[in-house]
Design a protein around this motif. Structure first.
Motif, PDB file in Angstrom:
ATOM      1  N   VAL A  16      37.128  34.004   0.821  1.00 30.28           N
ATOM      2  CA  VAL A  16      36.792  35.202  -0.327  1.00 30.28           C
ATOM      3  C   VAL A  16      36.212  34.495  -1.129  1.00 30.28           C
ATOM      4  O   VAL A  16      35.717  35.607  -2.212  1.00 30.28           O
ATOM      5  CB  VAL A  16      38.171  35.097  -0.471  1.00 30.28           C
ATOM      6  N   CYS A  17      36.262  32.980  -2.047  1.00 20.98           N
ATOM      7  CA  CYS A  17      35.800  32.805  -3.170  1.00 20.98           C
ATOM      8  C   CYS A  17      34.047  32.827  -2.660  1.00 20.98           C
ATOM      9  O   CYS A  17      33.553  33.102  -3.423  1.00 20.98           O
ATOM     10  CB  CYS A  17      35.855  31.351  -3.395  1.00 20.98           C
ATOM     11  N   THR A  18      33.011  32.945  -2.048  1.00 19.01           N
ATOM     12  CA  THR A  18      31.545  33.095  -1.512  1.00 19.01           C
ATOM     13  C   THR A  18      31.703  34.928  -1.129  1.00 19.01           C
ATOM     14  O   THR A  18      30.542  34.518  -2.423  1.00 19.01           O
ATOM     15  CB  THR A  18      31.890  32.154   0.722  1.00 19.01           C
ATOM     16  N   ARG A  19      32.652  35.454  -1.340  1.00 25.39           N
ATOM     17  CA  ARG A  19      31.750  36.665  -1.309  1.00 25.39           C
ATOM     18  C   ARG A  19      31.960  37.454  -2.661  1.00 25.39           C
ATOM     19  O   ARG A  19      31.240  37.781  -3.066  1.00 25.39           O
ATOM     20  CB  ARG A  19      33.052  37.658   0.129  1.00 25.39           C
ATOM     21  N   ILE A  20      33.385  36.652  -3.637  1.00 24.89           N
ATOM     22  CA  ILE A  20      32.973  36.777  -4.922  1.00 24.89           C
ATOM     23  C   ILE A  20      31.850  36.429  -5.414  1.00 24.89           C
ATOM     24  O   ILE A  20      31.220  37.043  -6.760  1.00 24.89           O
ATOM     25  CB  ILE A  20      34.200  36.492  -5.930  1.00 24.89           C
ATOM     26  N   LYS A  21      31.275  35.562  -5.392  1.00 24.63           N
ATOM     27  CA  LYS A  21      30.150  35.473  -5.678  1.00 24.63           C
ATOM     28  C   LYS A  21      28.557  35.917  -5.587  1.00 24.63           C
ATOM     29  O   LYS A  21      27.603  36.046  -6.131  1.00 24.63           O
ATOM     30  CB  LYS A  21      29.339  33.614  -4.901  1.00 24.63           C
ATOM     31  N   GLN A  22      29.459  37.073  -4.373  1.00 27.18           N
ATOM     32  CA  GLN A  22      27.619  38.012  -4.695  1.00 27.18           C
ATOM     33  C   GLN A  22      27.695  39.074  -5.348  1.00 27.18           C
ATOM     34  O   GLN A  22      27.569  40.370  -4.573  1.00 27.18           O
ATOM     35  CB  GLN A  22      27.922  38.297  -2.664  1.00 27.18           C
ATOM     36  N   MET A  23      28.748  39.255  -5.724  1.00 29.71           N
ATOM     37  CA  MET A  23      30.083  40.291  -6.497  1.00 29.71           C
ATOM     38  C   MET A  23      29.454  40.336  -7.833  1.00 29.71           C
ATOM     39  O   MET A  23      30.156  39.310  -8.688  1.00 29.71           O
ATOM     40  CB  MET A  23      31.235  40.373  -6.367  1.00 29.71           C
ATOM     41  N   SER A  24      28.597  41.755  -8.318  1.00 27.00           N
ATOM     42  CA  SER A  24      28.129  40.810  -9.815  1.00 27.00           C
ATOM     43  C   SER A  24      28.634  41.368 -10.781  1.00 27.00           C
ATOM     44  O   SER A  24      28.757  40.987 -11.568  1.00 27.00           O
ATOM     45  CB  SER A  24      26.900  41.669 -10.003  1.00 27.00           C
TER      46      SER A  24
END
Length: 378
Positions: free
Chosen positions: A167-175
């Motif tokens: 989840v934290c990895t995906r958040i880094k991709q969400m601007s």
């Protein structure tokens, strides 16, 4: 509780009676005990959305915890600042997310990657950044009823411990997503405070992981769940907030600048409310007596839904006590408030108080059997 019987006699039954002085006393304790540690308390409006109660809660300076867009609307309409609103819930609709984004609420408590993706997309469309806390399922057993435990692996709520890194990895991709904190809620009506100590231990373990991965958290939201004494509402009208908050102060290992947030509902409002109903008939069975009252499971569903206990009192009789099954008029066998309840000898027209009904009472009412909603008296 001293009931104003003279006022009750002329009031159409059933109705909810709220002791506003007890509510104010409870809020004073909550504010004083949480204030010792600079904790932030949000009232879980799902417990009771009565405007008179919300006005007192707002006056006390509490924030609001919402689990639907309708509750977000209710909070704003009742004067709560959007900056003190948190929005939880496992299934937020698009319109609810949009409403909260446009209002500028403090934080979304997010429960899955698909939800994060939708919030990110909608925030992008609105030109906003959504502040979120990850609701993490800590796999802590609250030792409470299966319907109101929310922190075990088999529950529908939250992000599993094994998913956090993904989840934290995906958040880094969400601007358009900003991670503000982590959120927990392990269940409701918890009276064993050692359960909250176990929650603190799990949070401390997670904090180390976030720190090692250089993820800064501003908010640690520990949810709510503190229980009340349904059996002795007069002896213990105010929950043990002092020890409750002290547990988190003693056992949570915070980083500099972190805020601790709570989402308390039942513990604040349960004891100030009673459902007042009138006896329609006393029916003699072969082995028991039935006190048939004019309130039904549509007015207070907790006994039918959870087999929940509420203390029941005949407040207009001082005769010797007898046992009754206290039942309502709804065409369901589950329409029963208490079996073998010990009441002062009861007759048609007596007033019955079903105690500790200020939480998950009025707010869960329905019009089943096309019955009218119960009234309200403060």
């Amino acid at each position: 509780m001293a009931f104003p019987i003279d006022r009750f006699q002329s009031e159409p039954t059933p109705f909810y009676y709220y002791d506003m002085e007890l509510l104010r006393q409870t809020l004073d304790v909550v504010v004083a005990q949480s204030g010792k540690y600079n904790f932030h308390v949000h009232f879980a409006v799902k417990a009771n959305a009565n405007p008179r109660l919300l006005a007192e809660i707002n006056k006390a300076g509490l924030g609001i915890d919402c689990v639907s867009g309708y509750e977000v609307e209710c909070a704003i309409q009742n004067g709560f600042s959007p900056e003190k609103i948190v929005f939880a819930g496992v299934g937020k609709s698009d319109w609810e997310i949009r409403l909260a984004l446009e209002a500028g609420i403090l934080c979304f408590n997010v429960e899955s990657i698909p939800e994060l993706e939708v919030i990110n997309e909608m925030a992008s469309q609105l030109g906003k950044t959504a502040d979120v806390a990850l609701r993490i399922n800590p796999n802590v057993d609250a030792h409470t009823h299966q319907y109101i435990t929310t922190g075990m692996e088999e529950n529908k709520f939250g992000i599993g411990l094994w998913e956090v890194e993904t989840v934290c990895t995906r958040i880094k991709q969400m601007s358009n997503i900003r991670l503000r904190g982590i959120h927990f809620h392990i269940g409701s009506q918890i009276t064993d405070l050692s359960v909250f100590q176990m929650l603190c231990t799990r949070i401390n373990e997670l904090q180390k992981w976030f720190e090692e991965n250089k993820i800064k958290l501003d908010i640690i939201n520990v949810g709510g769940g503190l229980g009340v004494d349904y059996e002795h509402p007069d002896e213990k009208p105010i929950a043990n907030f002092e020890e409750y908050f002290a547990v988190f102060h003693r056992f949570l290992e915070l980083r500099d600048g972190q805020e601790v947030h709570f989402e308390l509902g039942r513990a604040i409002v349960a004891q100030c409310g009673s459902l007042i109903t009138r006896v329609l008939y006393v029916k003699e069975g072969q082995q028991k007596k039935f006190a048939i009252v004019d309130a039904g499971m549509n007015d207070l569903i907790r006994p039918a839904l959870y087999h929940a206990y509420h203390k029941i009192e005949n407040i207009t009789s001082d005769a010797s006590s007898e046992k009754y099954d206290v039942v309502g008029p709804v065409c369901e066998s589950s329409d029963c408030f208490g079996k073998a309840a010990v009441l002062n000898s009861t007759k048609r027209g007596d007033l019955i108080a079903i105690r500790s009904a200020g939480a998950y009472g009025e707010v869960m009412s329905s019009r089943y059997n096309l019955r009218r909603f119960a009234g309200c008296l403060v």
